[in-house]
Write a protein that holds these residues in place. Sequence first.
Motif, mmCIF file in Angstrom:
data_model
loop_
_atom_site.group_PDB
_atom_site.id
_atom_site.type_symbol
_atom_site.label_atom_id
_atom_site.label_comp_id
_atom_site.label_asym_id
_atom_site.label_seq_id
_atom_site.Cartn_x
_atom_site.Cartn_y
_atom_site.Cartn_z
ATOM 1 N N ASN A 32 4.584 5.936 -1.318
ATOM 2 C CA ASN A 32 4.651 4.608 -1.940
ATOM 3 C C ASN A 32 3.888 3.578 -1.110
ATOM 4 O O ASN A 32 3.232 2.688 -1.647
ATOM 5 N N ALA A 33 3.982 3.699 0.209
ATOM 6 C CA ALA A 33 3.260 2.785 1.090
ATOM 7 C C ALA A 33 1.758 2.919 0.886
ATOM 8 O O ALA A 33 1.028 1.917 0.828
ATOM 9 N N ALA A 34 1.287 4.153 0.782
ATOM 10 C CA ALA A 34 -0.141 4.396 0.577
ATOM 11 C C ALA A 34 -0.605 3.790 -0.742
ATOM 12 O O ALA A 34 -1.709 3.214 -0.825
ATOM 13 N N GLU A 35 0.219 3.902 -1.778
ATOM 14 C CA GLU A 35 -0.135 3.335 -3.080
ATOM 15 C C GLU A 35 -0.241 1.814 -3.021
ATOM 16 O O GLU A 35 -1.013 1.198 -3.757
ATOM 17 N N LEU A 36 0.527 1.190 -2.119
ATOM 18 C CA LEU A 36 0.486 -0.272 -1.952
ATOM 19 C C LEU A 36 -0.574 -0.703 -0.949
ATOM 20 O O LEU A 36 -0.731 -1.895 -0.672
ATOM 21 N N GLY A 37 -1.289 0.277 -0.397
ATOM 22 C CA GLY A 37 -2.288 -0.037 0.607
ATOM 23 C C GLY A 37 -1.703 -0.293 1.972
ATOM 24 O O GLY A 37 -2.388 -0.801 2.862
ATOM 25 N N ALA A 38 -0.447 0.029 2.139
ATOM 26 C CA ALA A 38 0.246 -0.218 3.417
ATOM 27 C C ALA A 38 0.314 1.064 4.227
ATOM 28 O O ALA A 38 1.387 1.603 4.475
ATOM 29 N N GLU A 39 -0.839 1.554 4.642
ATOM 30 C CA GLU A 39 -0.882 2.805 5.392
ATOM 31 C C GLU A 39 -0.779 2.547 6.889
ATOM 32 O O GLU A 39 -0.906 1.421 7.357
ATOM 33 N N LEU A 40 -0.572 3.643 7.629
ATOM 34 C CA LEU A 40 -0.544 3.530 9.089
ATOM 35 C C LEU A 40 -1.925 3.123 9.590
ATOM 36 O O LEU A 40 -2.944 3.617 9.107
ATOM 37 N N THR A 41 -1.937 2.204 10.551
ATOM 38 C CA THR A 41 -3.189 1.830 11.187
ATOM 39 C C THR A 41 -3.237 2.449 12.580
ATOM 40 O O THR A 41 -2.372 3.240 12.955
ATOM 41 N N ASP A 42 -4.259 2.078 13.354
ATOM 42 C CA ASP A 42 -4.411 2.679 14.678
ATOM 43 C C ASP A 42 -3.307 2.266 15.637
ATOM 44 O O ASP A 42 -3.065 2.940 16.636
ATOM 45 N N SER A 43 -2.645 1.160 15.370
ATOM 46 C CA SER A 43 -1.619 0.687 16.291
ATOM 47 C C SER A 43 -0.577 -0.137 15.544
ATOM 48 O O SER A 43 -0.757 -0.470 14.366
ATOM 49 N N TYR A 44 0.486 -0.458 16.252
ATOM 50 C CA TYR A 44 1.553 -1.291 15.701
ATOM 51 C C TYR A 44 2.215 -2.019 16.857
ATOM 52 O O TYR A 44 2.053 -1.631 18.023
ATOM 53 N N ASP A 45 2.965 -3.061 16.549
ATOM 54 C CA ASP A 45 3.663 -3.820 17.589
ATOM 55 C C ASP A 45 5.038 -3.198 17.796
ATOM 56 O O ASP A 45 5.972 -3.451 17.043
ATOM 57 N N ALA A 46 5.154 -2.373 18.838
ATOM 58 C CA ALA A 46 6.399 -1.644 19.085
ATOM 59 C C ALA A 46 7.570 -2.576 19.353
ATOM 60 O O ALA A 46 8.718 -2.236 19.067
ATOM 61 N N ALA A 47 7.288 -3.764 19.891
ATOM 62 C CA ALA A 47 8.371 -4.694 20.219
ATOM 63 C C ALA A 47 9.090 -5.210 18.972
ATOM 64 O O ALA A 47 10.209 -5.723 19.069
#
Length: 550
Positions: free
Chosen positions: A441-456
């Motif tokens: 569902n995330a992929a369909e919304l264009g909300a895919e994993l990127t190279d990084s994220y804010d772990a905090a």
Amino acid sequence: MTPEMLAEHVLTAAQAAFAALELDAAALPASTTVERPRQPEHGDYASTLCLQLAKKVGRNPRELAETVAAELREVDGVSAVDIAGPGFLNIRLDSGATGSIAGSVVAAGDAYGRGEAFAGQKWNLEFVSANPTGPVHIGGVRWAAVGDALGRVLDFTGADVTTEYYFNDAGTQIDHFSASLLAAAKGEPTPENGYQGEYIAEIAAEVLKKHPDALSSADPRELFRVEGIELMFADIRRSLAEFGVHFDVYFNERDLHEQGALDAALARLREQGNIYEQDGAVWLRTTDHGDDKDRVLVRSNGSWTYFAADCAYYLNKRERGFDKVVIMLGADHHGYIGRMKAMVACFGDDPAVTLEILIGQMVNLVRDGKPVKLSKRAGTIVTLEDMVDAIGVDASRYALARYSSDSTIELDLDLWARRTNDNPVYYVQYAHARLASLLRNAAELGAELTDSYDAALLSHPREGDLLKALGEFPNVVTTAAELREPHRIARYLEELAGAYHRFYDACRVLPQGDEEFTETGRARLWLVAATRVVIANGLRLLGVSAPERM
């Protein structure tokens, strides 16, 4: 920061503390571990290293802990270190350090949880090994599930594992089997001590189909023995393969006799000075190594005993280069352990090092509140096919591997067939499917994993619980391997699935309506992906599928 990374920091801090206090560095271990406290208020992780080291160097454990704690507080990601009791280290991580676990899991992927605890060791793992006189019964099915899972777990922790099926194609039981086939082919009653069930008639019919003149051949019983064993073992291998169990080696007992392995074993034992002759028989002096009585290898009539074949088979495995021989046996073989350990010692090996015998207890099946005792095909036993027909391969494997093998289990077939959350395998598989769906569902919304994220940003208590659970997976796998208890992985997966469901209920991942996809949502998507990885890895170790949809 994973528990393994934190443990390395604890050890580094201890090394620095030893240098500052001018203590003998030889007392330091090569590695250490950290554990999650039972009470969350005590911190994220705890270490007992200072307690262990203080005794070795003759220092006050709290004093040592204070110095180690001071070093640890300087580590990036460590927010606090408290000293409890006589010298426990209670460690808290900041949200960024905890949140980074998700990235570590996703980066490792299928390899997350893999370890090196048994690296460089060559293991032979023998399980099932049912006589080719009938279908695999429920006790053998348990060993098929547990043994295959254990082999996967040992491999995942670095061992070079060869799985092996010992094919008992010689002896009295085979004689009874061939006599039963011959009687069925003639339309006669089952002989005394013979085998019953539809499968006997089926195999006899197959032999006659292949050899129409079998009953008039020179030696009908021998013909039915040879052909019957081949057909029965083909049936066993097929049913095990359909159960997802494949062996690296299928070893025939008859080969030991034909290749002179028993004579070679006897000669080796004689060289060790453990053979004597009495009353016309050849004996192995196992009482010198703790057995309750000496064992006959060659009877007074010149025939070999079963135990002689056991000796030859063990020596064969050792000569093939295996460092450790692991044998899984049913509950009725408990008295077998002493003689096997003594036999290993007679060969000059250390039985505590080179041999391990695991005993599995009984399995009782229940349906509609009543015991299930008889097979449609075998008549007197419940078989692998019966269980798979009732609840499927995944549920069968998970159910049998979910319990400690040294405990008797009662499986409710009605429960394990349900597609509800009270069915443990469904609960775990459904969590995986739900995770996979969320990622789609995330992929369909264009909300895919990127190279990084804010772990905090992964600072919610439910996120922290899930992250810490993910971090425990490598330790769970290692412990399961060290204790030979793959059921620990099943129980862990159920706890992890619960932690995920609680996270999902409390923390929204995807935007709704016209909402923008936030950085918090992106960080949570990494956590979702990491959880899917760990559940898939755990199910794979149990030989159970991780469905994308349910």
